[in-house]
Every structure is written in structure tokens, then in C-alpha cells.
Scaffold this motif. Structure first.
Motif: not given
Length: 51
Positions: A21, A24-25
């Protein structure tokens, strides 16, 4: 012993999910374009909340 291994595996899976995550950010941030100078953002916020 089995419980300890299961807990360790769960912790590793959670860590891997958080890392995915986060990557991805970061990717989204990089692809979003150029950033703004911090001073400009802070000046705008100060003016907004000074009212």
C-alpha cells in the motif's frame, strides 16, 4: 509453537500488505506531477486560517 508460527506469518502478511500500500501511494504521488513549494502552501494556509 504452532500458534507462534501462525502469529509470525500473520504479522509478515500484514507487513507485506502495508508495504504494498505504501509503494502504491508513493507511485501515485510521483505520477501526480510536480509538487508545490512548502512556503507557498504554508502562506496560503496561514492566510486562510487567519480570518
Amino acid at each position: 509453537m504452532r500458534d507462534s508460527l501462525r502469529m509470525l506469518e500473520e504479522r509478515e502478511e500484514q507487513r507485506a500488505a502495508k508495504l504494498t500500500a505504501l509503494r502504491e501511494d508513493i507511485r501515485k504521488g510521483v505520477e501526480s506531477g510536480d509538487g508545490l513549494p512548502a512556503a507557498a502552501v504554508l502562506d496560503r494556509l496561514e492566510a486562510k486560517y487567519r480570518k
